[in-house]
Motif scaffolding. Structure first.
Motif, PDB file in Angstrom:
ATOM      1  N   TYR A 127       0.839  -1.211   0.000  1.00  0.00           N
ATOM      2  CA  TYR A 127       0.000   0.000   0.000  1.00  0.00           C
ATOM      3  C   TYR A 127       0.872   1.258   0.000  1.00  0.00           C
ATOM      4  O   TYR A 127       0.512   2.269  -0.587  1.00  0.00           O
ATOM      5  CB  TYR A 127      -0.933  -0.002   1.221  1.00  0.00           C
ATOM      6  N   CYS A 135      -2.347   5.495   2.951  1.00  0.00           N
ATOM      7  CA  CYS A 135      -1.227   4.944   3.728  1.00  0.00           C
ATOM      8  C   CYS A 135      -0.736   6.021   4.686  1.00  0.00           C
ATOM      9  O   CYS A 135      -0.299   7.086   4.252  1.00  0.00           O
ATOM     10  CB  CYS A 135      -0.100   4.512   2.779  1.00  0.00           C
ATOM     11  N   LYS A 137       1.901   6.165   6.380  1.00  0.00           N
ATOM     12  CA  LYS A 137       3.335   6.446   6.260  1.00  0.00           C
ATOM     13  C   LYS A 137       3.592   7.434   5.120  1.00  0.00           C
ATOM     14  O   LYS A 137       4.427   8.321   5.230  1.00  0.00           O
ATOM     15  CB  LYS A 137       4.096   5.131   6.028  1.00  0.00           C
ATOM     16  N   GLY A 143      -4.877   6.739   6.784  1.00  0.00           N
ATOM     17  CA  GLY A 143      -5.344   5.398   7.137  1.00  0.00           C
ATOM     18  C   GLY A 143      -4.329   4.311   6.822  1.00  0.00           C
ATOM     19  O   GLY A 143      -3.316   4.565   6.155  1.00  0.00           O
ATOM     20  N   CYS A 144      -4.597   3.113   7.335  1.00  0.00           N
ATOM     21  CA  CYS A 144      -3.693   1.982   7.101  1.00  0.00           C
ATOM     22  C   CYS A 144      -4.491   0.782   6.598  1.00  0.00           C
ATOM     23  O   CYS A 144      -4.969  -0.025   7.400  1.00  0.00           O
ATOM     24  CB  CYS A 144      -2.942   1.612   8.381  1.00  0.00           C
ATOM     25  N   PRO A 145      -4.628   0.653   5.281  1.00  0.00           N
ATOM     26  CA  PRO A 145      -5.396  -0.468   4.745  1.00  0.00           C
ATOM     27  C   PRO A 145      -4.750  -1.826   4.990  1.00  0.00           C
ATOM     28  O   PRO A 145      -5.434  -2.857   4.918  1.00  0.00           O
ATOM     29  CB  PRO A 145      -5.472  -0.164   3.246  1.00  0.00           C
ATOM     30  N   LEU A 154       4.035  -8.445   6.770  1.00  0.00           N
ATOM     31  CA  LEU A 154       4.257  -7.264   7.631  1.00  0.00           C
ATOM     32  C   LEU A 154       4.583  -7.657   9.070  1.00  0.00           C
ATOM     33  O   LEU A 154       4.728  -8.827   9.401  1.00  0.00           O
ATOM     34  CB  LEU A 154       3.069  -6.313   7.500  1.00  0.00           C
ATOM     35  N   HIS A 162      -1.516   2.504  13.744  1.00  0.00           N
ATOM     36  CA  HIS A 162      -1.386   3.396  12.592  1.00  0.00           C
ATOM     37  C   HIS A 162      -0.502   2.820  11.491  1.00  0.00           C
ATOM     38  O   HIS A 162      -0.534   3.292  10.356  1.00  0.00           O
ATOM     39  CB  HIS A 162      -0.821   4.749  13.030  1.00  0.00           C
ATOM     40  N   CYS A 163       0.317   1.841  11.807  1.00  0.00           N
ATOM     41  CA  CYS A 163       1.222   1.260  10.794  1.00  0.00           C
ATOM     42  C   CYS A 163       1.801  -0.056  11.300  1.00  0.00           C
ATOM     43  O   CYS A 163       2.247  -0.144  12.449  1.00  0.00           O
ATOM     44  CB  CYS A 163       2.354   2.236  10.473  1.00  0.00           C
TER      45      CYS A 163
HETATM   46  S1  SF4 Z   1       1.384  -0.717   7.178  1.00  0.00           S
HETATM   47 FE1  SF4 Z   1       2.279   1.332   7.218  1.00  0.00          FE
HETATM   48  S2  SF4 Z   1       3.177   1.483   5.161  1.00  0.00           S
HETATM   49 FE2  SF4 Z   1       1.627  -0.141   5.058  1.00  0.00          FE
HETATM   50  S3  SF4 Z   1      -0.356   0.816   4.528  1.00  0.00           S
HETATM   51 FE3  SF4 Z   1      -0.218   0.795   6.737  1.00  0.00          FE
HETATM   52  S4  SF4 Z   1       0.616   2.822   7.210  1.00  0.00           S
HETATM   53 FE4  SF4 Z   1       1.114   2.423   5.082  1.00  0.00          FE
END
Ligand code: SF4
Ligand SMILES: Cc1cc2nc3c(=O)[nH]c(=O)nc-3n(C[C@H](O)[C@H](O)[C@H](O)COP(=O)(O)OP(=O)(O)OC[C@H]3O[C@@H](n4cnc5c(N)ncnc54)[C@H](O)[C@@H]3O)c2cc1C
Length: 333
Positions: A127, A135, A137, A143-145, A154, A162-163
């Motif tokens: 993403y 995203c 980041k 948002g964080c899909p 991941l 948030h990430c």
């Molecule tokens: S995991 Fe982090 S880099 Fe990946 S979509 Fe979420 S916020 Fe973005």
């Protein structure tokens, strides 16, 4: 089409002065340093990075590997990953670093990639690399899909709401285990940053990945004096045998005397939001017999706080087995 200016400064001061005009020399900034370009140019092609000026730092005198006065090693920021991995001192005294680099990317990429660039390589979260997706980041607050989407690769350690992006570097896992120090030159002078303090956890600011400040140039990395008699292993587990990022990896530096572990430095890759040194595993190893029971206890300790997402729960056991096997291999070496 995005256009940018390409600049080739010859002195560090010149590069820093140009970069200091920018909000930050790193993420999302108008002015960016370029080492090998294998992350930066890649992301510019995807429109994820859109700097107005790119400063090619390859003419700066930062390409040497030299001994330090205290018996350690100084590695310039523009040293190529291949040159570092194949350097005799690194192969002999810091073998875990050589092994980690050689298990990353491809020979062609390692020939281009620099030490400074590798320290700052960015996540492979799909993403993040797709500007059609939100995203946090890339665009704070969007948002964080990944949390409800594709998260098989991941992080299981250090994530936030948030990430959950993984730090993808192999080299950094070895540098964490070797207790490296990162040296930076900025508009206000130089400073040294302990490796464990360099990368940031995502928290509620996942767009901030390191403690670098506007204009900061990484000049070199130092390694402490090698640990005499240490056994070193980097083990990387991935979906295919080459040209692939780690699902789980382990960097192990051990000393053993009379069947007992006298010193242990452990770091994990592919599972953390930053290169993951594990004091918990080190404590579980130190002073205990170098056997499978101890190794498994260390792996349990290292993953105690792991949290699975919808697709990556398998990584918890995978990482435990990775560390256990790396320890077993190091002890037998
Ligand atoms: S995991 Fe982090 S880099 Fe990946 S979509 Fe979420 S916020 Fe973005
Ligand atoms: C197909 C592919 C497969 C890969 N597989 C792996 C893998 O398996 N394992 C792995 O670890 N890596 C892998 N990589 C990533 C690779 O290791 C990195 O792209 C590389 O290390 C980045 O180094 P660079 O010099 O090219 O960085 P650049 O692209 O030049 O720079 C990266 C970032 O660092 C900044 N920067 C560079 N130098 C400095 C400096 N001295 N001071 C301050 N900022 C600086 C740049 O502004 C940029 O933000 C892969 C890459 C690709 C393209």
């Amino acid at each position: 089409m995005h256009t940018f200016e390409f600049i080739r400064p010859v002195a560090a001061e010149e590069a820093i002065a140009a970069a200091a005009q920018s909000k930050t020399a790193q993420q999302g900034a108008e002015v960016r340093f370029m080492g090998g370009g294998t992350t930066l140019i890649d992301l510019m092609k995807l429109n994820v990075e859109t700097p107005g000026r790119v400063l090619d730092i390859n003419r700066l005198p930062l390409d040497q590997i030299e001994p330090t006065s205290d018996g350690g090693l100084r590695i310039g920021a523009t040293v190529r990953n291949s040159d570092l991995a194949n350097h005799a001192t690194v192969q002999n005294d810091y073998a875990v670093l050589s092994q980690a680099i050689l298990q990353g990317a491809s020979a062609q990429i390692r020939n281009m990639a620099t030490v400074g660039g590798n320290l700052l390589q960015r996540t492979r979260c799909v993403y993040f690399r797709d500007t059609a997706m939100s995203c946090n980041k890339r665009e704070p607050g969007s948002g964080c899909p990944a949390i409800t989407g594709h998260n098989r690769t991941l992080a299981i350690l250090g994530a936030s709401e948030h990430c959950i992006a993984t730090n993808p570097s192999d080299m950094c896992v070895a540098l964490a285990a070797l207790a490296a120090t990162i040296h930076v030159q900025g508009p206000n002078g130089t400073r040294a940053i302990a490796f464990g303090d360099f990368h940031l956890l995502p928290g509620d600011t996942p767009h901030r990945e390191t403690v670098l400040r506007p204009g900061d140039l990484i000049t070199h990395v130092t390694l402490p004096k090698p640990i005499a008699g240490s056994r070193q292993v980097y083990l990387k587990l991935r979906d295919r045998a080459s040209y692939e990022f780690a699902l789980a990896s382990a960097a192990v530096v051990l000393t053993i005397a009379s069947g007992k572990i006298t010193q242990a430095r452990i770091a994990l890759g592919g599972v953390g939001t930053k290169p993951w040194r594990s004091p918990e595993a080190e404590a579980a190893l130190s002073g205990n017999p170098a056997n499978d029971a101890t190794f498994r206890q260390a792996a349990e300790a290292a993953l105690r706080d792991a949290q699975a997402q919808s697709e990556n729960g398998f990584k918890i056991e995978l990482a435990k087995r990775c560390l256990t096997h790396a320890l077993r291999t190091a002890a037998a070496s």
